[in-house]
Motif scaffolding. Structure first.
Motif, PDB file in Angstrom:
ATOM      1  N   TYR A 110       0.834  -1.207   0.000  1.00 57.41           N
ATOM      2  CA  TYR A 110       0.000   0.000   0.000  1.00 57.41           C
ATOM      3  C   TYR A 110       0.862   1.247   0.000  1.00 57.41           C
ATOM      4  CZ  TYR A 110      -3.941  -3.006   0.249  1.00 57.41           C
ATOM      5  OH  TYR A 110      -4.863  -3.967  -0.090  1.00 57.41           O
ATOM      6  N   HIS A 111       0.260   2.323  -0.480  1.00 57.31           N
ATOM      7  CA  HIS A 111       0.982   3.570  -0.729  1.00 57.31           C
ATOM      8  C   HIS A 111       1.516   4.164   0.573  1.00 57.31           C
ATOM      9  CE1 HIS A 111       1.791   7.622  -2.247  1.00 57.31           C
ATOM     10  NE2 HIS A 111       1.671   7.129  -3.472  1.00 57.31           N
ATOM     11  N   ASN A 112       2.690   4.733   0.515  1.00 58.42           N
ATOM     12  CA  ASN A 112       3.309   5.256   1.732  1.00 58.42           C
ATOM     13  C   ASN A 112       2.571   6.476   2.282  1.00 58.42           C
ATOM     14  OD1 ASN A 112       5.614   5.040   3.630  1.00 58.42           O
ATOM     15  ND2 ASN A 112       6.045   7.110   2.870  1.00 58.42           N
ATOM     16  N   VAL A 113       1.967   7.265   1.390  1.00 58.65           N
ATOM     17  CA  VAL A 113       1.261   8.481   1.838  1.00 58.65           C
ATOM     18  C   VAL A 113      -0.233   8.212   2.019  1.00 58.65           C
ATOM     19  CG1 VAL A 113       0.699  10.891   1.303  1.00 58.65           C
ATOM     20  CG2 VAL A 113       2.979   9.977   0.764  1.00 58.65           C
ATOM     21  N   GLY A 114      -0.897   7.687   0.976  1.00 64.75           N
ATOM     22  CA  GLY A 114      -2.285   7.258   1.118  1.00 64.75           C
ATOM     23  C   GLY A 114      -3.324   8.366   1.089  1.00 64.75           C
ATOM     24  N   ASP A 115      -3.154   9.316   0.185  1.00 66.11           N
ATOM     25  CA  ASP A 115      -4.145  10.396   0.033  1.00 66.11           C
ATOM     26  C   ASP A 115      -5.263   9.909  -0.898  1.00 66.11           C
ATOM     27  OD1 ASP A 115      -5.652  12.613  -0.707  1.00 66.11           O
ATOM     28  OD2 ASP A 115      -3.928  13.915  -1.058  1.00 66.11           O
ATOM     29  N   PRO A 116      -6.492   9.742  -0.391  1.00 66.80           N
ATOM     30  CA  PRO A 116      -7.570   9.210  -1.235  1.00 66.80           C
ATOM     31  C   PRO A 116      -7.980  10.164  -2.357  1.00 66.80           C
ATOM     32  CG  PRO A 116      -8.470   9.929   0.872  1.00 66.80           C
ATOM     33  CD  PRO A 116      -6.967  10.053   0.971  1.00 66.80           C
ATOM     34  N   TRP A 117      -7.810  11.461  -2.165  1.00 64.19           N
ATOM     35  CA  TRP A 117      -8.197  12.436  -3.197  1.00 64.19           C
ATOM     36  C   TRP A 117      -7.254  12.360  -4.389  1.00 64.19           C
ATOM     37  CZ3 TRP A 117     -12.913  14.222  -2.508  1.00 64.19           C
ATOM     38  CH2 TRP A 117     -13.443  14.124  -1.223  1.00 64.19           C
ATOM     39  N   ARG A 118      -6.051  11.829  -4.165  1.00 60.05           N
ATOM     40  CA  ARG A 118      -5.103  11.599  -5.266  1.00 60.05           C
ATOM     41  C   ARG A 118      -5.047  10.117  -5.636  1.00 60.05           C
ATOM     42  NH1 ARG A 118       0.306  14.492  -3.630  1.00 60.05           N
ATOM     43  NH2 ARG A 118       0.745  14.157  -5.829  1.00 60.05           N
ATOM     44  N   GLU A 119      -5.931   9.350  -5.066  1.00 63.21           N
ATOM     45  CA  GLU A 119      -6.017   7.896  -5.277  1.00 63.21           C
ATOM     46  C   GLU A 119      -4.675   7.201  -5.100  1.00 63.21           C
ATOM     47  OE1 GLU A 119      -8.770   6.936  -8.667  1.00 63.21           O
ATOM     48  OE2 GLU A 119      -8.981   5.066  -7.529  1.00 63.21           O
ATOM     49  N   GLN A 120      -3.997   7.530  -4.031  1.00 64.46           N
ATOM     50  CA  GLN A 120      -2.701   6.898  -3.735  1.00 64.46           C
ATOM     51  C   GLN A 120      -2.944   5.593  -2.993  1.00 64.46           C
ATOM     52  OE1 GLN A 120      -0.901  10.187  -1.587  1.00 64.46           O
ATOM     53  NE2 GLN A 120       0.191  10.883  -3.406  1.00 64.46           N
ATOM     54  N   ARG A 121      -3.321   4.549  -3.753  1.00 62.25           N
ATOM     55  CA  ARG A 121      -3.699   3.279  -3.129  1.00 62.25           C
ATOM     56  C   ARG A 121      -2.499   2.357  -2.902  1.00 62.25           C
ATOM     57  NH1 ARG A 121      -9.389   2.847  -3.390  1.00 62.25           N
ATOM     58  NH2 ARG A 121     -10.285   4.315  -4.880  1.00 62.25           N
ATOM     59  N   TYR A 122      -1.669   2.186  -3.965  1.00 65.89           N
ATOM     60  CA  TYR A 122      -0.652   1.128  -3.947  1.00 65.89           C
ATOM     61  C   TYR A 122       0.762   1.691  -4.039  1.00 65.89           C
ATOM     62  CZ  TYR A 122      -4.970  -1.206  -5.067  1.00 65.89           C
ATOM     63  OH  TYR A 122      -6.272  -1.619  -5.043  1.00 65.89           O
ATOM     64  N   SER A 123       1.707   0.947  -3.508  1.00 62.65           N
ATOM     65  CA  SER A 123       3.080   1.442  -3.473  1.00 62.65           C
ATOM     66  C   SER A 123       3.668   1.593  -4.883  1.00 62.65           C
ATOM     67  CB  SER A 123       3.961   0.547  -2.596  1.00 62.65           C
ATOM     68  OG  SER A 123       3.839  -0.790  -2.983  1.00 62.65           O
ATOM     69  N   TYR A 124       3.149   0.804  -5.875  1.00 62.65           N
ATOM     70  CA  TYR A 124       3.718   0.968  -7.230  1.00 62.65           C
ATOM     71  C   TYR A 124       3.382   2.321  -7.833  1.00 62.65           C
ATOM     72  CZ  TYR A 124      -0.894  -0.420  -9.031  1.00 62.65           C
ATOM     73  OH  TYR A 124      -2.241  -0.502  -9.294  1.00 62.65           O
ATOM     74  N   GLN A 125       2.412   3.027  -7.216  1.00 64.88           N
ATOM     75  CA  GLN A 125       2.072   4.371  -7.712  1.00 64.88           C
ATOM     76  C   GLN A 125       2.985   5.450  -7.124  1.00 64.88           C
ATOM     77  OE1 GLN A 125      -1.996   3.937  -6.028  1.00 64.88           O
ATOM     78  NE2 GLN A 125      -2.683   4.700  -8.012  1.00 64.88           N
ATOM     79  N   GLU A 126       3.842   5.057  -6.191  1.00 66.60           N
ATOM     80  CA  GLU A 126       4.644   6.077  -5.505  1.00 66.60           C
ATOM     81  C   GLU A 126       5.607   6.755  -6.455  1.00 66.60           C
ATOM     82  OE1 GLU A 126       6.497   4.414  -1.996  1.00 66.60           O
ATOM     83  OE2 GLU A 126       4.549   3.742  -1.249  1.00 66.60           O
ATOM     84  N   GLU A 127       5.773   8.040  -6.219  1.00 64.86           N
ATOM     85  CA  GLU A 127       6.742   8.822  -6.980  1.00 64.86           C
ATOM     86  C   GLU A 127       7.921   9.124  -6.067  1.00 64.86           C
ATOM     87  OE1 GLU A 127       4.549  12.115  -8.604  1.00 64.86           O
ATOM     88  OE2 GLU A 127       3.193  10.713  -9.633  1.00 64.86           O
ATOM     89  N   PRO A 128       9.062   9.484  -6.670  1.00 65.19           N
ATOM     90  CA  PRO A 128      10.230   9.807  -5.844  1.00 65.19           C
ATOM     91  C   PRO A 128       9.850  10.830  -4.774  1.00 65.19           C
ATOM     92  CG  PRO A 128      10.830   9.815  -8.165  1.00 65.19           C
ATOM     93  CD  PRO A 128       9.341   9.596  -8.109  1.00 65.19           C
ATOM     94  N   GLY A 129      10.246  10.565  -3.554  1.00 68.60           N
ATOM     95  CA  GLY A 129       9.917  11.472  -2.456  1.00 68.60           C
ATOM     96  C   GLY A 129       8.672  11.063  -1.682  1.00 68.60           C
ATOM     97  N   ASP A 130       7.873  10.113  -2.236  1.00 66.95           N
ATOM     98  CA  ASP A 130       6.670   9.682  -1.521  1.00 66.95           C
ATOM     99  C   ASP A 130       6.982   8.755  -0.354  1.00 66.95           C
ATOM    100  OD1 ASP A 130       4.831  11.137  -2.973  1.00 66.95           O
ATOM    101  OD2 ASP A 130       4.297   9.494  -4.325  1.00 66.95           O
ATOM    102  N   GLY A 131       8.137   8.061  -0.411  1.00 65.54           N
ATOM    103  CA  GLY A 131       8.427   7.148   0.685  1.00 65.54           C
ATOM    104  C   GLY A 131       9.784   6.512   0.565  1.00 65.54           C
ATOM    105  N   PRO A 132      10.217   5.824   1.643  1.00 64.75           N
ATOM    106  CA  PRO A 132      11.508   5.133   1.598  1.00 64.75           C
ATOM    107  C   PRO A 132      11.463   3.992   0.592  1.00 64.75           C
ATOM    108  CG  PRO A 132      10.405   4.822   3.744  1.00 64.75           C
ATOM    109  CD  PRO A 132       9.505   5.646   2.907  1.00 64.75           C
ATOM    110  N   GLU A 133      12.614   3.617   0.101  1.00 67.66           N
ATOM    111  CA  GLU A 133      12.676   2.556  -0.902  1.00 67.66           C
ATOM    112  C   GLU A 133      12.140   1.256  -0.346  1.00 67.66           C
ATOM    113  OE1 GLU A 133      16.313   1.796  -3.255  1.00 67.66           O
ATOM    114  OE2 GLU A 133      16.458   3.991  -3.303  1.00 67.66           O
ATOM    115  N   LEU A 134      11.509   0.484  -1.226  1.00 71.29           N
ATOM    116  CA  LEU A 134      10.955  -0.812  -0.794  1.00 71.29           C
ATOM    117  C   LEU A 134      11.983  -1.917  -0.942  1.00 71.29           C
ATOM    118  CD1 LEU A 134       7.323  -0.625  -2.117  1.00 71.29           C
ATOM    119  CD2 LEU A 134       7.950  -1.476   0.132  1.00 71.29           C
TER     120      LEU A 134
END
Ligand SMILES: Nc1nc2c(c(=O)[nH]1)N[C@H]1C(S)=C(S)[C@@H](COP(=O)(O)O)O[C@H]1N2
Ligand SMILES: [Mo]
Length: 210
Positions: free
Chosen positions: A186-210
């Motif tokens: 699941y997404h490191n930030v998880g903002d529903p208004w931006r539909e940040q559901r899954y970690s594969y959607q993460e952009e640089p800066g959204d979270g630590p490396e998996l």
């Protein structure tokens, strides 16, 4: 019973759901693992990690429930696409805790810890949002065991997994680290208004490396 914390103007239209969400009638129960049994004599709420004074803070259940009470009206958006709207959450705003137990200026993120080691990481700004609240009640009634009694976190602007049920403490962190679901796709930030559901959607800066 304390003062209502205002809605943010950007979310004034409560009837509007984040993209991809549908309205759920009633209130389903969603979580991983068993429902913990509440043992008041063993329960404590802890703030630890990078506090401003380097101390740990600890409340018993009686002490925690004596903290100033406030209410927030907020929706709950599950990443599995249902939303529950218009609940009035009652409890202790995260800002109250941040005032009593201030974080060091170096703190950027928090890890919210719950029973059985469940955890969720949040950016400090999301945790400290005016509408984030440690809830003991919904619509005036004490939470039921399956909905998180005695205490759950509600962070209205994020998907509901960012708000652990059966919460027991918060770790102040000077760097980001993934929590339970954030490590499991699941997404490191998880903002529903931006539909940040899954970690594969993460952009640089959204979270630590998996
Ligand atoms: N401790 C804990 N809290 C949790 C979860 C969990 O698995 N464990 N699941 C989250 C998820 S995914 C959702 S959608 C909400 C559901 O809250 P509800 O069961 O009260 O509707 O709880 C959140 N809090
Ligand atoms: Mo969820």
């Amino acid at each position: 019973m304390g003062q209502p914390v205002g809605r943010e103007s950007g979310e004034a239209a409560q009837s509007e759901l984040p993209p991809g969400q549908r309205l759920q009638r009633g209130w389903p129960v969603t979580h991983y693992g068993p429902v913990p049994k509440f043992r008041p004599e063993r329960w404590e709420f802890r703030i630890f990690g990078a506090t401003a004074d380097g101390e740990k803070y600890c409340w018993t259940h009686d002490e925690f429930t004596a903290l100033p009470y406030a209410t927030v009206v907020a929706d709950l958006h599950c990443v599995t696409k249902f939303s529950m709207v218009g609940a009035e959450w009652g409890g202790v705003p995260t800002r109250t805790i941040l005032e009593i137990a201030p974080p060091s200026p170096a703190v950027t993120h928090v890890m919210v810890w719950a029973e059985y080691g469940f955890s969720s990481n949040l950016r400090l700004d999301d945790f400290a949002s005016e509408r984030s609240i440690f809830a003991t009640r919904k619509d005036g009634e004490l939470l039921t065991a399956e909905h998180g009694f005695p205490l759950r976190l509600v962070v209205p602007q994020l998907y509901a997994w960012k708000g652990p049920k059966w919460v027991r403490g918060v770790e102040y962190m000077t760097a980001d680290r993934r929590g339970f679901w954030e490590e499991r796709g699941y997404h490191n930030v998880g903002d529903p208004w931006r539909e940040q559901r899954y970690s594969y959607q993460e952009e640089p800066g959204d979270g630590p490396e998996l």
